[in-house]
Design an enzyme around this catalytic site. Sequence first.
Site, short mmCIF file in Angstrom:
data_model
loop_
_atom_site.label_atom_id
_atom_site.label_comp_id
_atom_site.label_asym_id
_atom_site.label_seq_id
_atom_site.Cartn_x
_atom_site.Cartn_y
_atom_site.Cartn_z
N HIS A 60 0.84 -1.21 0.00
CA HIS A 60 0.00 0.00 0.00
C HIS A 60 0.87 1.25 0.00
CE1 HIS A 60 -3.78 -2.27 0.70
NE2 HIS A 60 -2.90 -3.14 1.16
N HIS A 91 -2.02 3.84 -4.61
CA HIS A 91 -2.19 2.38 -4.64
C HIS A 91 -3.66 2.00 -4.61
CE1 HIS A 91 -2.40 3.31 -0.31
NE2 HIS A 91 -3.23 2.26 -0.25
N HIS A 124 -7.93 -6.65 1.60
CA HIS A 124 -7.23 -5.75 2.51
C HIS A 124 -7.92 -5.71 3.88
CE1 HIS A 124 -4.95 -2.40 4.00
NE2 HIS A 124 -5.88 -1.50 3.81
N HIS A 156 -14.10 1.60 4.30
CA HIS A 156 -13.50 0.39 3.75
C HIS A 156 -14.48 -0.78 3.84
CE1 HIS A 156 -9.70 2.58 3.98
NE2 HIS A 156 -9.09 1.58 3.33
#
Length: 219
Positions: free
Chosen positions: A52, A56, A62, A171
């Site tokens: 990362h 990126h 992840h 995320h």
Amino acid sequence: MPNDTGAALRDLSWPIRSDLMVYPGDPAVSLRPALTLDDDGVAVSLLQCGSHTGTHVDAPSHTVPGGRTTSGIDPGELYGPALVLTLDASPGEIVGAGRLLDRLPEEVPPMVFLGFGWDRWFGTAQALDHPALAPEAARLLRARGMRVLGTDALSPDRTGGSQDDAGLPVHEEVLGGDGIIVENLRGLRDLGEGIHRIGVFPLPLADADGAPARVIAFD
């Protein structure tokens, strides 16, 4: 720089070098000579960095157990029309869905990039106190067609101690929905708000949780 079609190519990624800023706790970047022309007849550099590093992509794996890795990302997912939103925000501000509603069409392209202008602080302490997106704002974008979320900050979530309590809700929303995140973009505000043709070209790391990427705007 124009290409052979006359379109200007703009690099939206950070060059990788030894002093490059990394997310707190990530591996430091080292780029140094391994072989030299004088001693070995060829020049070869040794690069050590995390997946990362710099500009990126985050693959779903992840943050998602069993999530898709970089090997499962089709190049077509990372090339095409992208909606760039230029957003004025204060340090540490969480941008909610209400800030986006009147800026969005009913259907957005698969890629949406947020230009906070925070790339100007990359490499400094101010970069850590960047604006972030509220999870309901990410949910709104996904509902309107977004599959790739980009930002010119270190993360679409907050960075630092607050993360320990709040987790990584953006995320979770994006990668948890099998989407992709692109972090540490630069020059988005120079492109201007609107639709741009952009390609994200990550290193072809096999079965990784992310990869450094070259990102090019074809305008």
